[in-house]
Design a protein around this motif. Sequence first.
Motif, mmCIF file in Angstrom:
data_model
loop_
_atom_site.group_PDB
_atom_site.id
_atom_site.type_symbol
_atom_site.label_atom_id
_atom_site.label_comp_id
_atom_site.label_asym_id
_atom_site.label_seq_id
_atom_site.Cartn_x
_atom_site.Cartn_y
_atom_site.Cartn_z
ATOM 1 N N THR A 100 0.847 -1.189 0.000
ATOM 2 C CA THR A 100 0.000 0.000 0.000
ATOM 3 C C THR A 100 0.880 1.235 0.000
ATOM 4 O OG1 THR A 100 -1.745 -1.159 1.203
ATOM 5 C CG2 THR A 100 -1.817 1.247 1.219
ATOM 6 N N THR A 104 -0.699 11.225 -3.988
ATOM 7 C CA THR A 104 -1.781 12.060 -4.483
ATOM 8 C C THR A 104 -2.189 11.598 -5.880
ATOM 9 O OG1 THR A 104 -0.283 13.629 -5.542
ATOM 10 C CG2 THR A 104 -0.848 14.041 -3.224
ATOM 11 N N ASP A 105 -3.192 12.258 -6.434
ATOM 12 C CA ASP A 105 -3.574 11.935 -7.809
ATOM 13 C C ASP A 105 -2.453 12.282 -8.783
ATOM 14 O OD1 ASP A 105 -4.026 14.567 -7.115
ATOM 15 O OD2 ASP A 105 -5.822 14.811 -8.319
ATOM 16 N N GLU A 108 -0.266 9.280 -8.758
ATOM 17 C CA GLU A 108 -0.825 8.178 -9.546
ATOM 18 C C GLU A 108 -0.598 8.396 -11.035
ATOM 19 O OE1 GLU A 108 -4.422 6.873 -6.503
ATOM 20 O OE2 GLU A 108 -4.813 8.326 -8.087
ATOM 21 N N LEU A 112 2.578 5.711 -11.441
ATOM 22 C CA LEU A 112 2.022 4.366 -11.603
ATOM 23 C C LEU A 112 2.236 3.726 -12.974
ATOM 24 C CD1 LEU A 112 -1.276 4.443 -9.511
ATOM 25 C CD2 LEU A 112 0.984 3.559 -8.892
ATOM 26 N N SER A 129 -1.663 -1.132 -4.035
ATOM 27 C CA SER A 129 -2.891 -0.433 -3.658
ATOM 28 C C SER A 129 -2.512 0.982 -3.245
ATOM 29 C CB SER A 129 -3.584 -1.162 -2.501
ATOM 30 O OG SER A 129 -4.733 -0.452 -2.076
ATOM 31 N N THR A 130 -3.141 1.997 -3.836
ATOM 32 C CA THR A 130 -2.822 3.374 -3.481
ATOM 33 C C THR A 130 -3.918 3.956 -2.601
ATOM 34 O OG1 THR A 130 -3.880 4.356 -5.430
ATOM 35 C CG2 THR A 130 -1.558 3.721 -5.626
ATOM 36 N N ARG A 132 -5.013 7.840 -0.431
ATOM 37 C CA ARG A 132 -4.751 9.256 -0.177
ATOM 38 C C ARG A 132 -5.092 9.534 1.269
ATOM 39 N NH1 ARG A 132 -7.655 9.816 -5.248
ATOM 40 N NH2 ARG A 132 -6.118 9.912 -6.911
#
Length: 300
Positions: A100, A104-105, A108, A112, A129-130, A132
Amino acid sequence: MELHDIDLNLLVVFNELLRQRRVSAVAEKLGISQPAISNALNRLRRILGDELFLRTSKGMIPTPFAETLAEPIGFALGAIYNTLNATTTFDPASSSRTFTIAMTDIGEIYFLPALMKRLGKIAPNVTISTVRRTSETLQEEMETGRVDLAIGFIPDLKTGFFQRRLFRQRYVCIFRKGHAVAKAGMTLAAFREAEHVSIVAEGTGHGMVDDVIQRAGVARNIRLRVPHFVAVGHILQTTDLIAVVPQAYATRTLAPFALEQAACPVKIPDIVINVLWHAKNHREPGNQWLRQLVFEEFSL
């Protein structure tokens, strides 16, 4: 005081009280009764000669002496836990572990694609698994082991954490192709006159952007505020709004959304993107492997 004078379980109770601040919550977490928690706290008070926690309307507040003990006791318990639960090796090729990562977005979008491509080659059964989290929640999640790594600009994670720098980056202005500022140039006057979308990004270091611009005496014409970055490209593509964003986001966004970038006329300090982990995972083989992989893939 000698080590044989103290019961390790008392330190476990102390550490949980620091996190939970309520006897009932600690009792539930450790699976023992509230009187047992109170008894353990009283024993520790007698041994250490300090109240350690004071009961208030906001819960059990640590005394200054308890705060000085927090980091070394947390580190020692983490080291003991890690030693007792550690495996000697980690084989990425055969592992089916789920890691995990807090990001932040922007993280990603930026990290990623390349990370998952690399994992597909060397660790085909490893899952990512991300999540926030705000910096306060993230600290607890990493202390308890529910989050393995954090990647990004997270200046509030300090005590009990290790970090390794990946790269520095600047903030830039982005806007659609054909925007008036694309021809006239992003001057300070143009920056003031333009309509802006402001990204709040609560719980991250990116919130300092608005503060820096305000301290510079520049009043922005903010027409839209959004909580995160993920929709900004879509918004700018079809409007005359502009946004101030980290270079990493601009790098991944310009081409897909037909945007352009320009240097920001307001001086905003560069930020450092780090990979961070808690001390309890410092020597855990899987965590060591993942953070080294991240460093090799993304450090500049």
